[in-house]
Design a protein around this motif. Sequence first.
Motif, PDB file in Angstrom:
ATOM      1  N   THR A 126       0.829  -1.209   0.000  1.00  0.00           N
ATOM      2  CA  THR A 126       0.000   0.000   0.000  1.00  0.00           C
ATOM      3  C   THR A 126       0.860   1.253   0.000  1.00  0.00           C
ATOM      4  O   THR A 126       1.964   1.239   0.561  1.00  0.00           O
ATOM      5  N   PRO A 127       0.380   2.329  -0.620  1.00  0.00           N
ATOM      6  CA  PRO A 127       1.149   3.567  -0.506  1.00  0.00           C
ATOM      7  C   PRO A 127       1.091   4.068   0.932  1.00  0.00           C
ATOM      8  O   PRO A 127       0.143   3.762   1.656  1.00  0.00           O
ATOM      9  N   ILE A 136      -0.067  -1.933  10.534  1.00  0.00           N
ATOM     10  CA  ILE A 136      -0.794  -0.671  10.666  1.00  0.00           C
ATOM     11  C   ILE A 136      -0.315   0.323   9.611  1.00  0.00           C
ATOM     12  O   ILE A 136       0.889   0.549   9.461  1.00  0.00           O
ATOM     13  N   VAL A 137      -1.264   0.892   8.863  1.00  0.00           N
ATOM     14  CA  VAL A 137      -0.906   1.957   7.934  1.00  0.00           C
ATOM     15  C   VAL A 137      -0.895   3.257   8.745  1.00  0.00           C
ATOM     16  O   VAL A 137      -1.947   3.748   9.151  1.00  0.00           O
ATOM     17  N   ARG A 138       0.295   3.771   8.996  1.00  0.00           N
ATOM     18  CA  ARG A 138       0.384   4.961   9.862  1.00  0.00           C
ATOM     19  C   ARG A 138      -0.184   6.182   9.165  1.00  0.00           C
ATOM     20  O   ARG A 138      -0.903   6.968   9.733  1.00  0.00           O
ATOM     21  N   ARG A 139       0.174   6.342   7.898  1.00  0.00           N
ATOM     22  CA  ARG A 139      -0.352   7.481   7.157  1.00  0.00           C
ATOM     23  C   ARG A 139      -0.311   7.182   5.667  1.00  0.00           C
ATOM     24  O   ARG A 139       0.738   6.837   5.134  1.00  0.00           O
ATOM     25  N   VAL A 164       1.472  -6.668   5.698  1.00  0.00           N
ATOM     26  CA  VAL A 164       1.300  -5.388   5.003  1.00  0.00           C
ATOM     27  C   VAL A 164       2.649  -4.687   4.918  1.00  0.00           C
ATOM     28  O   VAL A 164       3.432  -4.705   5.874  1.00  0.00           O
ATOM     29  N   ALA A 165       2.923  -4.084   3.772  1.00  0.00           N
ATOM     30  CA  ALA A 165       4.145  -3.280   3.619  1.00  0.00           C
ATOM     31  C   ALA A 165       3.858  -2.123   2.686  1.00  0.00           C
ATOM     32  O   ALA A 165       2.860  -2.128   1.949  1.00  0.00           O
ATOM     33  N   ASN A 166       4.712  -1.148   2.721  1.00  0.00           N
ATOM     34  CA  ASN A 166       4.666  -0.065   1.742  1.00  0.00           C
ATOM     35  C   ASN A 166       4.864  -0.656   0.339  1.00  0.00           C
ATOM     36  O   ASN A 166       5.602  -1.630   0.170  1.00  0.00           O
ATOM     37  N   GLY A 193       6.363   6.601 -10.488  1.00  0.00           N
ATOM     38  CA  GLY A 193       5.109   6.704 -11.237  1.00  0.00           C
ATOM     39  C   GLY A 193       4.453   8.009 -10.840  1.00  0.00           C
ATOM     40  O   GLY A 193       5.082   9.058 -10.897  1.00  0.00           O
ATOM     41  N   ARG A 194       3.204   7.926 -10.375  1.00  0.00           N
ATOM     42  CA  ARG A 194       2.545   9.138  -9.884  1.00  0.00           C
ATOM     43  C   ARG A 194       3.257   9.666  -8.643  1.00  0.00           C
ATOM     44  O   ARG A 194       3.263  10.849  -8.355  1.00  0.00           O
ATOM     45  N   GLY A 195       3.824   8.763  -7.868  1.00  0.00           N
ATOM     46  CA  GLY A 195       4.667   9.126  -6.732  1.00  0.00           C
ATOM     47  C   GLY A 195       6.023   8.464  -6.910  1.00  0.00           C
ATOM     48  O   GLY A 195       6.245   7.748  -7.895  1.00  0.00           O
ATOM     49  N   ILE A 196       6.917   8.714  -5.972  1.00  0.00           N
ATOM     50  CA  ILE A 196       8.237   8.078  -6.044  1.00  0.00           C
ATOM     51  C   ILE A 196       8.579   7.508  -4.679  1.00  0.00           C
ATOM     52  O   ILE A 196       8.374   8.161  -3.651  1.00  0.00           O
ATOM     53  N   GLY A 197       9.099   6.319  -4.672  1.00  0.00           N
ATOM     54  CA  GLY A 197       9.572   5.729  -3.430  1.00  0.00           C
ATOM     55  C   GLY A 197      10.558   4.635  -3.764  1.00  0.00           C
ATOM     56  O   GLY A 197      10.774   4.325  -4.940  1.00  0.00           O
ATOM     57  N   SER A 198      11.143   4.047  -2.754  1.00  0.00           N
ATOM     58  CA  SER A 198      12.048   2.940  -3.020  1.00  0.00           C
ATOM     59  C   SER A 198      12.009   1.965  -1.858  1.00  0.00           C
ATOM     60  O   SER A 198      11.468   2.269  -0.791  1.00  0.00           O
ATOM     61  N   GLY A 199      12.526   0.802  -2.106  1.00  0.00           N
ATOM     62  CA  GLY A 199      12.612  -0.219  -1.070  1.00  0.00           C
ATOM     63  C   GLY A 199      14.027  -0.754  -1.029  1.00  0.00           C
ATOM     64  O   GLY A 199      14.711  -0.794  -2.053  1.00  0.00           O
ATOM     65  N   VAL A 200      14.462  -1.136   0.157  1.00  0.00           N
ATOM     66  CA  VAL A 200      15.834  -1.604   0.335  1.00  0.00           C
ATOM     67  C   VAL A 200      15.809  -3.024   0.890  1.00  0.00           C
ATOM     68  O   VAL A 200      15.166  -3.278   1.913  1.00  0.00           O
ATOM     69  N   VAL A 201      16.507  -3.930   0.223  1.00  0.00           N
ATOM     70  CA  VAL A 201      16.703  -5.266   0.770  1.00  0.00           C
ATOM     71  C   VAL A 201      18.149  -5.376   1.220  1.00  0.00           C
ATOM     72  O   VAL A 201      19.075  -5.092   0.453  1.00  0.00           O
TER      73      VAL A 201
END
Length: 376
Positions: A126-127, A136-139, A164-166, A193-201
């Motif tokens: 989820t975004p 829990i989706v904090r925000r 659940v994860a971002n 895309g419409r937003g930008i984010g990244s994930g780190v492994v």
Amino acid sequence: MISDQAQISRADLSRATGLTRTTVSDLVAELLQEGLVEEIGHAPSGGGKPPTLLQILADSRCMIGVDLASHEFHGAVVNLRGKILHRFSVPVYNPDGEQALERVYELVDGLLAYCSIPPLGIGIGTPGLVNGNEGIVRRSVVLDWRDLPLGGLLHSRYKLPVHVANDCQAAALAEMIFSNTHKTPNLIVVKIGRGIGSGVVLNGHLHMGDGFGAGEIGHMVVKENGVRCRCGHFGCLETILSTPFIVKQVQEAQRRSPSPILARMINSVDEIDFKLIIQAYSAEDALVKQVLSTAGQFLGIALANYVSTINIERIMLAGSMAVFSDVLIQSARQTICERTLEALGVGTSIQVSNLGNDIVVLGAAALLMQHELGLA
Ligand SMILES: [Zn+2]
């Protein structure tokens, strides 16, 4: 080990893991009993009794993977090899928090209806900022959620394990577990895309961060006195490289000094949208290329900070902006080299993920594989 290898014998498992043959035999018996593993005949004998080969039974369990970050909620039933068995989508139009939750239920109801094999659980990408430990989706500004116990709500409704994860963090896990490219224990996935984010492994595990915001590079300020961002700051990466802002910049550039290729495709500058920009890019429009190349430099600034901080050499691009990877990567790479120690910049590779639009759905499923089956 059985999952990583296509086929393996008990004796090879024992050699590879250092476990005794008896232990391996007991563990395999359990897995056979649970139906997760199957025996598939014999390997050629090296003298003596030919060893029996084992493999994961890909369709012994399925996973419900859900992506809440696309323009419609979409999900899939996925098998243990990451094969998509069924897809289902639910349209969403600027929902308030309550409506968004109802749509999630609708989506999961729809997916479970198609589950003909036992589900391992439900994974959600989820975004927003997500406390992955507690579900829990904090925000999430887009979905109008604040401190929503999404994992708990889904668990009590469906009586299944829920993780659940971002969305960008889930995407990184998908790349780690399901990509068929060369496996490395560390990687970064940048989703644009419409937003930008990244994930780190890191070392095979998703690094969520102390406040669960690891990888939130979309709101890293990369331009002094830049445009105001929805987060309230000015000059965030998102105000340069996300699709709505790319459209705006191309429109502005076309107004300033019109490109003939674009001009032939439109009657008025307002008609320029993301689709049209892709067409103009394929037609090698110089204006579009220039806007993207400049945006790529700012991506490079954000990535240079990343590379210098954690020195992860494998960076993958995902999201709708990945169609422009050629120009973005070239420009970002150059900036990284200008802004980091030479050895770090040269060692960094940026590529496009081959998981395409399914990356978050697969990442949500990967959460289940990791948490419920201990696979990494
Ligand atoms: Zn921002």
